[in-house]
Design a protein around this motif. Structure first.
Motif, PDB file in Angstrom:
ATOM      1  N   GLU A  14      27.861  36.225  41.938  1.00  0.00           N
ATOM      2  CA  GLU A  14      27.488  36.674  43.359  1.00  0.00           C
ATOM      3  C   GLU A  14      27.517  35.413  43.927  1.00  0.00           C
ATOM      4  N   GLU A  15      27.574  34.427  44.443  1.00  0.00           N
ATOM      5  CA  GLU A  15      28.457  33.507  45.136  1.00  0.00           C
ATOM      6  C   GLU A  15      29.509  33.498  45.292  1.00  0.00           C
ATOM      7  N   LYS A  69      30.752  43.147  39.387  1.00  0.00           N
ATOM      8  CA  LYS A  69      29.972  42.714  39.456  1.00  0.00           C
ATOM      9  C   LYS A  69      28.588  43.670  39.209  1.00  0.00           C
ATOM     10  N   GLN A  70      28.601  44.450  39.411  1.00  0.00           N
ATOM     11  CA  GLN A  70      26.942  46.214  39.016  1.00  0.00           C
ATOM     12  C   GLN A  70      26.849  45.708  37.522  1.00  0.00           C
ATOM     13  N   ASP A  89      25.477  42.190  36.194  1.00  0.00           N
ATOM     14  CA  ASP A  89      24.189  42.188  37.060  1.00  0.00           C
ATOM     15  C   ASP A  89      23.388  43.117  35.933  1.00  0.00           C
ATOM     16  N   SER A 116      33.330  45.271  42.894  1.00  0.00           N
ATOM     17  CA  SER A 116      32.541  46.179  43.092  1.00  0.00           C
ATOM     18  C   SER A 116      31.667  46.221  41.369  1.00  0.00           C
ATOM     19  N   GLU A 148      24.874  34.235  37.929  1.00  0.00           N
ATOM     20  CA  GLU A 148      23.933  34.296  39.461  1.00  0.00           C
ATOM     21  C   GLU A 148      25.706  33.883  40.103  1.00  0.00           C
TER      22      GLU A 148
END
Length: 273
Positions: free
Chosen positions: A270-271, A232-233, A236, A229, A267
């Protein structure tokens, strides 16, 4: 662990791109109007060639397609990694130096070794997480090997990645505690994309472990690393900059001849996850 902190920062200045010899396209401007259609999403330079079999896919299908694509690579020996890093991580402002990952400092290429004040080969996906050591394959994949100060590398050790901790001596902006390491803001996304590349590239084939991110710390020798998590942050909040993009291109052109897809398409993180 303390709750993840949310940080915001600005992208690195475009002067880094100029120093790295990368052409950055000018951004077009236009007066908005109620009837103006949204601008189309940018198409990656390799979408109609290298990534053509991944386009339009999501989830496990995208991960599988990317695995097939990036697994076609030239493998290096651990000795060859020394010379490769002197090119992939060359200081754009000083060709005699490399940029160290966590400290961000510029250090002489000739100062590679194992003594205090030297730089050595940092495995961003810690080699003990899957027990692959320095064997040709995950142990020598320069998509996750970076130059780092010997002492700072030792402080990071095999800790998972997460937010929080105390300041790392000699590496301003980095934090650590007993079971995790938080890199400086400017390379948080770099770290995340390297970790997630490894999870796509190594899935249990050819005698290598099936590497997977999870949302834990203190993973020990399991072929897992966290926290997903937080990674992923970071992906971004710290998009690929000129140095990271140039590094990906050099690896593709001169060494392994494969790419980190999450640098070309952030991107897709996230996929897949």
């Amino acid at each position: 662990m303390p709750a993840p902190r949310v940080r915001r920062w600005k992208p690195l200045a475009l002067t880094a791109a100029v120093l790295a010899g990368i052409t950055v396209p000018a951004t077009a401007t236009a007066t908005a109007s109620p009837t103006t259609a949204p601008a189309p999403l940018a198409v990656g330079a390799y979408d109609d060639t290298y990534y053509k079999d991944a386009l339009g896919k999501t989830g496990p299908a995208l991960k599988s397609a990317l695995h097939t694509i990036v697994s076609d690579q030239t493998k290096l020996s651990y000795d060859q990694v020394w010379d490769a890093l002197k090119t992939t991580d060359q200081d754009p402002a000083n060709s005699a130096n490399v940029i160290l990952l966590y400290t961000g400092t510029s250090r002489a290429k000739s100062a590679s070794g194992g003594d205090q004040g030297d730089w050595n080969r940092e495995h961003v996906w810690a080699k003990s997480h899957g027990d692959f050591g320095t064997a040709t394959g995950p142990g020598t994949d320069i998509h996750h090997l970076r130059p780092e100060d010997v002492t700072v590398n030792s402080i990071r050790g095999n800790k998972d990645f997460d937010n929080g901790g105390g300041a790392v001596a000699g590496a301003p902006g980095n934090l650590t505690d007993g079971d995790s390491f938080e890199p400086r803001d400017a390379v948080k996304g770099d770290v995340a994309r390297m970790i997630l590349y490894m999870a796509v590239r190594y899935d249990g084939e050819s005698g290598f472990p099936d590497l997977e991110p999870n949302d834990k710390v203190d993973n020990g020798s399991a072929p897992a690393i966290g926290r997903l998590s937080v990674l992923k942050q970071w992906n971004d909040e710290d998009p690929p900059d000129a140095f990271e993009k140039n590094r990906n291109q050099v690896i593709f052109d001169k060494y392994q001849h494969n790419r980190n897809p999450f640098i070309d398409h952030p991107e897709w993180v996230e996929e897949v996850w």
